[in-house]
Design an enzyme around this catalytic site. Structure first.
Site, PDB file in Angstrom:
ATOM      1  N   ARG A  50       1.574  -1.288   3.575  1.00 44.99           N
ATOM      2  CA  ARG A  50       1.779  -0.810   2.205  1.00 44.99           C
ATOM      3  C   ARG A  50       3.009   0.103   2.150  1.00 44.99           C
ATOM      4  O   ARG A  50       2.986   1.200   2.685  1.00 44.99           O
ATOM      5  CB  ARG A  50       0.553  -0.041   1.706  1.00 44.99           C
ATOM      6  CG  ARG A  50      -0.671  -0.908   1.498  1.00 44.99           C
ATOM      7  CD  ARG A  50      -1.759  -0.084   0.838  1.00 44.99           C
ATOM      8  NE  ARG A  50      -2.914  -0.880   0.481  1.00 44.99           N
ATOM      9  CZ  ARG A  50      -3.907  -0.462  -0.308  1.00 44.99           C
ATOM     10  NH1 ARG A  50      -3.866   0.779  -0.774  1.00 44.99           N
ATOM     11  NH2 ARG A  50      -4.926  -1.249  -0.580  1.00 44.99           N
ATOM     12  N   ASP A  52       5.771   2.572   0.351  1.00 47.74           N
ATOM     13  CA  ASP A  52       5.751   3.579  -0.705  1.00 47.74           C
ATOM     14  C   ASP A  52       6.766   3.249  -1.790  1.00 47.74           C
ATOM     15  O   ASP A  52       7.614   2.367  -1.640  1.00 47.74           O
ATOM     16  CB  ASP A  52       6.075   4.960  -0.120  1.00 47.74           C
ATOM     17  CG  ASP A  52       5.016   5.459   0.847  1.00 47.74           C
ATOM     18  OD1 ASP A  52       3.858   5.013   0.748  1.00 47.74           O
ATOM     19  OD2 ASP A  52       5.351   6.288   1.706  1.00 47.74           O
ATOM     20  N   ARG A 209       8.864   8.486   7.215  1.00 48.45           N
ATOM     21  CA  ARG A 209       9.822   9.342   6.508  1.00 48.45           C
ATOM     22  C   ARG A 209       9.714  10.794   6.968  1.00 48.45           C
ATOM     23  O   ARG A 209      10.719  11.520   7.002  1.00 48.45           O
ATOM     24  CB  ARG A 209       9.621   9.207   5.016  1.00 48.45           C
ATOM     25  CG  ARG A 209      10.045   7.838   4.483  1.00 48.45           C
ATOM     26  CD  ARG A 209       9.468   7.562   3.119  1.00 48.45           C
ATOM     27  NE  ARG A 209       9.867   8.594   2.178  1.00 48.45           N
ATOM     28  CZ  ARG A 209       9.182   8.864   1.059  1.00 48.45           C
ATOM     29  NH1 ARG A 209       8.077   8.191   0.768  1.00 48.45           N
ATOM     30  NH2 ARG A 209       9.604   9.810   0.253  1.00 48.45           N
TER      31      ARG A 209
END
Length: 276
Positions: A50, A52, A209
């Site tokens: 998934r 972002d 990230r």
């Protein structure tokens, strides 16, 4: 039958992968296109990872289940194989920032999410004025100060392996933050763009990230090389770790075992991870 669909998308205008009411998402966009192509009310799709909001993908993998008769009927009078016809129709329906690269019947036991061995992401940074290119601004982060990739690689080496990445994840109640980080390294392309390669069995929310944000702080000299390991050992989110901008990140590849090991990999992935 279960279909495997290989997908690429520019995440700039999407609110991530997962369907959200009233928002444009990749899952909703692909599901709607599949339903239209197959002439059915709705289609459920499951992805390998998934992404972002704002994150891109070249190597996303999706599975969906469909009746063989429905797939054959959807091809109509086309002389092509029904799967070839499906790809052509999907790319005719989907917006230009989503492309289906291929569709195939999946082997028994295949699950796009739980059968995966690893996911590989790339994070791209232009840290010199001569590297700034308006044509790549949607997927390369423009950074105002030079970064030392040698320092970043030294710091990254302390993070590789089976670890609890709670310090780099947005935690969810009841979910584990233990992951096996297989690769985390930085290198420059021939034209000088700095690319971070991050490969793991799985990632938790914002993990890549946050890792990038931590290493960028080391790379520009704001933090010592040892800082990344110190953050990891704390096993709790450190507000000093910035989460890097989404647009520099791309899901590049997802790997799977050979067909007769798919079911076993599925069961292993579903088991709760623990540290030895």
């Amino acid at each position: 039958m279960r279909l495997r669909i290989d997908l690429a998308y520019d995440g700039t205008e999407f609110h991530g992968w997962a369907t959200q009411p009233g928002l444009r998402t990749v899952q909703e966009t692909l599901g709607t296109a599949l339903a239209t192509s197959l002439r059915v009310p709705s289609v459920a799709v499951v992805c390998a990872g998934r992404t972002d909001t704002g994150v891109h993908a070249r190597g996303q993998v999706v599975h969906t289940d469909v009746s063989r008769e429905v797939l054959t009927a959807s091809a109509g009078r086309s002389p092509d194989d029904p799967l070839v016809a499906l790809v052509r129709r999907l790319n005719g329906i989907l917006p230009p920032d989503v492309r289906v690269r291929r569709a195939a019947e999946a082997a028994d036991g295949f699950d796009a999410r739980f059968s995966a061995l690893w996911r590989r992401y790339a994070y791209r940074i232009a840290d010199r004025p001569d590297l700034l290119d308006p044509l790549t601004r949607s997927h390369v982060l423009a950074w105002p100060r030079p970064l030392d990739e040698e320092r970043m690689n030294r710091a990254a080496s302390d993070l590789v392996g089976l670890r609890d990445f709670a310090s780099f994840c947005k935690q969810r109640e009841g979910a584990t933050t233990i992951r096996t980080l297989l690769d985390l390294c930085w290198a420059r392309t021939p034209d000088g763009v700095l690319v971070g390669t991050v490969r793991a069995d799985a990632f938790c929310h914002s993990m890549v990230r946050a890792l990038v944000g931590c290493l960028v702080a080391v790379g520009e000299g704001r933090r010592p090389v040892e800082w990344a390991a110190q953050v990891l050992r704390a096993e709790r989110r450190d507000p000093a770790v910035s989460v890097a901008h989404a647009h520099g990140l791309t899901l590049e590849e997802v790997a799977y075992p050979v067909d007769d090991e798919l079911a076993a990999r599925d069961q292993l992935t579903r088991a709760r991870r623990t540290q030895p």
